[in-house]
Scaffold this active site. Structure first.
Site, mmCIF file in Angstrom:
data_model
loop_
_atom_site.group_PDB
_atom_site.id
_atom_site.type_symbol
_atom_site.label_atom_id
_atom_site.label_comp_id
_atom_site.label_asym_id
_atom_site.label_seq_id
_atom_site.Cartn_x
_atom_site.Cartn_y
_atom_site.Cartn_z
ATOM 1 N N THR A 64 7.223 16.009 -23.495
ATOM 2 C CA THR A 64 6.472 16.822 -24.711
ATOM 3 C C THR A 64 5.353 17.637 -24.063
ATOM 4 O O THR A 64 5.593 18.918 -24.214
ATOM 5 C CB THR A 64 5.500 15.559 -25.606
ATOM 6 O OG1 THR A 64 6.366 14.700 -26.258
ATOM 7 C CG2 THR A 64 4.755 16.441 -26.724
ATOM 8 N N TRP A 106 10.775 7.494 -21.635
ATOM 9 C CA TRP A 106 11.303 8.704 -22.427
ATOM 10 C C TRP A 106 12.640 9.364 -21.838
ATOM 11 O O TRP A 106 13.488 9.878 -22.667
ATOM 12 C CB TRP A 106 10.390 9.676 -22.291
ATOM 13 C CG TRP A 106 9.289 9.743 -23.633
ATOM 14 C CD1 TRP A 106 9.125 10.447 -24.680
ATOM 15 C CD2 TRP A 106 8.533 8.757 -23.909
ATOM 16 N NE1 TRP A 106 8.240 10.182 -25.439
ATOM 17 C CE2 TRP A 106 7.661 8.963 -25.207
ATOM 18 C CE3 TRP A 106 8.018 7.613 -23.255
ATOM 19 C CZ2 TRP A 106 7.002 8.307 -25.616
ATOM 20 C CZ3 TRP A 106 7.091 6.672 -23.721
ATOM 21 C CH2 TRP A 106 6.475 7.122 -24.948
ATOM 22 N N GLU A 154 12.510 6.888 -29.377
ATOM 23 C CA GLU A 154 13.043 7.595 -30.533
ATOM 24 C C GLU A 154 14.593 8.077 -30.178
ATOM 25 O O GLU A 154 15.016 8.972 -30.591
ATOM 26 C CB GLU A 154 12.242 8.682 -30.634
ATOM 27 C CG GLU A 154 10.886 8.341 -31.183
ATOM 28 C CD GLU A 154 9.963 9.469 -31.216
ATOM 29 O OE1 GLU A 154 10.153 10.773 -30.865
ATOM 30 O OE2 GLU A 154 8.768 9.470 -31.646
ATOM 31 N N GLU A 233 4.018 3.924 -32.586
ATOM 32 C CA GLU A 233 3.626 5.250 -32.416
ATOM 33 C C GLU A 233 3.265 6.027 -33.756
ATOM 34 O O GLU A 233 4.006 6.041 -34.557
ATOM 35 C CB GLU A 233 4.507 6.321 -31.545
ATOM 36 C CG GLU A 233 3.772 7.563 -31.251
ATOM 37 C CD GLU A 233 4.779 8.398 -30.374
ATOM 38 O OE1 GLU A 233 5.336 8.231 -29.439
ATOM 39 O OE2 GLU A 233 4.839 9.808 -30.769
#
Length: 627
Positions: A64, A106, A154, A233
């Site tokens: 990110t 991630w 995600e 989150e």
């Protein structure tokens, strides 16, 4: 009626997620400011008093706002001191020995991935071993017990992988439990028909669990599993994605509703905010996501946002293991909500918000069911108050009443020990100019101060071909990605710099080019078509054979080639690249000789960066000076 015999779920605590490079600049802060920031985040009875901390399992990959270092870059590599998440967990644990630690990947190094049905995936036996090794390393090397682990941030879930991860945790005799699946609630449907899967998963966690109207939503299947439901989150925003709302000084007003509504509407017993602190540069994605802001370590300045105090309104008044009292949780008649919780020894707290109300509301209370009926303390936050102790009330035969202000947040409690931290930061100052780093003061294997890796890993290593220490890009294989990945580069400086020189020595250790960038005005290119391979700004790229290009890069536009050519260089020697910006004039130089002088006005100001491809290049004697 605050009835201590009321039914209700177990409160699991409030927390924050350090991931995506969001905490990168915090470790560069001087003392005592760094410790004060950590106190505001984690110290009980002082600030936010966070009860959970979830960190990214780094992978040297853009996630990110930067790339976080991996602890195992190859199957034979192992370094549980890289990066700052180990440090952050240790500091959090120092302040709150009961803090609940969690981890989540991630991305991952290339060696752990597999291709399934033509798609790259982390769901491999190697990945399960990689994740468990991180948990084991935390315990062995840092005395940190990781309570929970997720599978892949995600992304679609994989039942075989969940089972493999659960089995490996058991084999290694680790007590870590699985949170699944850090996306939506869809795993719940599978859990209702697969009893082994249901046994493997301890908590169902979803991200940003609100619909387009801002209503908290779970599913009937998720509630039917009987598992704890978490917002694993969330953010102090307006409900439209990861851009922070700025009511009540930067997001606190909306967050006051989030904590209550996640339980009232969604039966969620824990909420974790991304991020604990904005410690990344402002021209990166989702600027200002944190409960507080600390992204100028050269000045020591930080900002304690109201989101810290909104979090304190719950976390300083109820602890994990307390029980919600459903009969004393609900909505106020003229906008607002309230939730009540009790401890095992009969103390109780209520968190009440009147966000959106236009007039005061008088509420009468009756305390019963074996709850403490002693002195009740009230704390308030709104546009004019910030976590102020505003009243102490003594019930008469268990009853009392109070007139609540509109558009405010309150905590009512029979407990004590709450405090408002009062440490004050020094004033903010711009990034220092002139700026220079010869990397001699940075330990080998570590990242220099202020440089923020956006992909790959730029670490200090012994110089090749000269004495001393140099900066080297270390990652030779592109990791298995979470999101679209730019080429490796590392960023520093001030977004307002206009006229300046930036220069660095370079040494080619491969065929990869050395890149020097200036007037980087944005690294925030998170559109549906993925990230640009480079940030928006001016780029001087030099290949090991002497071919060079001077370009202007703007998101969603073709690269503008401003000049190009070839120079006679010896790739076995060090060379110096330089860019000069003076108004619309851009001058590129090699070893003090001008390569090009062009006029262009696409980028008027911005930061500096060093970069390359997925291979080895060294940099030294980075210097920036104003004109």
């Amino acid at each position: 009626m605050i009835d201590g015999k009321s039914a209700g779920k177990t409160f699991d605590g409030l927390g924050a997620v350090s991931a995506g490079g969001s905490t990168r600049l915090l470790i560069d802060y001087p003392e005592p400011q760094r410790s004060r920031i950590l106190d505001y985040l984690f110290k009980p009875g002082y600030g936010a008093a966070l009860q959970h901390l979830k960190v990214e399992i780094g992978a040297d990959a853009q996630s990110t706002d930067g790339s976080e270092p991996s602890h195992m870059r190859t199957p034979n590599d192992h370094d549980s001191t890289r990066g700052y998440e180990w440090w952050l967990m240790t500091e959090a644990r120092k302040r709150n020995p009961r803090i609940i630690l969690e981890v989540l990947p991630w991305a991952a190094p290339r060696w752990v991935g597999e291709r399934t049905a033509g798609k790259e995936t982390l769901y491999s036996p190697q990945m399960a071993a990689y994740v468990v090794d991180f948990i084991d390393s935390a315990k062995r090397d840092h005395a940190l017990e990781i309570a929970y682990v997720g599978i892949w941030n995600e992304r679609d879930w994989n039942i075989a992988y969940i089972r493999r991860l659960h089995q490996l945790l058991k084999e290694r005799q680790l007590s870590t439990r699985i949170v699944c699946c850090d996306g939506d609630w869809s795993i719940a449907d599978a859990m209702l028909t697969d009893h082994q899967l249901a046994a493997d998963i301890d908590v169902i966690g979803a991200h940003y669990p609100r619909d387009e109207q801002g209503t908290v939503s779970t599913t009937a299947a998720a509630r039917s599993t009987g598992k704890p439901l978490w917002s694993s989150e969330d953010q102090p925003n307006s409900g439209g994605g990861p851009i922070v709302g700025r009511d009540w000084l930067h997001g606190g007003r909306f967050l006051a509703q989030v904590y209550n509504q996640n339980y009232l509407q969604g039966s969620m017993t824990s909420t974790e905010i991304w991020s604990p602190v904005t410690s990344y540069y402002n021209n990166l994605p989702a600027a200002g996501s944190g409960l507080m802001e600390a992204n100028t370590p050269w000045s020591g300045h930080y900002e304690v946002k109201s989101a810290i105090w909104v979090t304190a309104h719950t976390a300083q008044f109820a602890q994990p293991g307390w029980q919600y009292l459903d009969s004393a949780s609900g909505r106020l008649p003229d906008k607002g909500s309230y939730v009540s919780l009790r401890s095992k020894d009969g103390h109780w707290s209520m968190i009440l918000e009147t966000v959106g109300a236009e007039r005061p509301q008088k509420v009468a209370f009756q305390v019963t069911g074996g709850l403490a009926a002693g002195r009740i303390h009230l704390w308030e936050t709104n546009n004019s108050r910030s976590f102020d102790h505003v009243a102490s009330l003594t019930p008469v035969r268990g009853t009392f009443e109070y007139l609540f202000d509109p558009d405010s947040l309150y905590s009512l409690t029979t407990t004590s020990g709450q405090h408002k931290g009062l440490a004050k930061p020094p004033p903010g100052t711009p990034f220092p100019l002139p700026y220079a780093d010869d990397f001699e003061q940075t330990p080998v294997g570590r990242a220099p101060r202020f440089l923020s890796d956006q992909d790959g890993a730029f670490e200090v290593r012994p110089c090749v071909g000269r004495q001393g220490r140099c900066l080297e890009q270390m990652i030779l294989e592109k990791p298995v990605a979470w999101a679209a990945m730019p080429d490796p580069y590392t960023l520093a400086g001030d977004a307002d710099w206009q006229n300046y020189n930036v220069a660095a020595d370079v040494r080619f250790l491969s065929s990869a080019p050395a890149r020097l960038m200036g007037r980087v005005d944005s690294a925030n290119d998170w559109e549906d078509d993925g990230q640009s391979p480079l940030p928006s700004g001016y780029l001087l790229s030099m290949k090991s054979g002497g071919e060079w290009e001077l370009s202007s890069i703007s998101f969603h536009h073709p690269v503008a080639m401003l000049a190009s050519g070839s120079a006679a260089i010896d790739r076995a020697q060090w060379h110096r690249l330089q860019l000069e910006f003076r108004s619309s004039r851009i001058v590129a130089s090699l070893d003090g000789r001008q390569l090009a002088s062009v006029e262009d006005s696409a980028h008027a100001r911005g930061m500096i960066a060093l970069g390359t491809l997925w291979d080895r290049v060294q940099f030294d004697d980075l210097q920036v000076s104003g004109l």
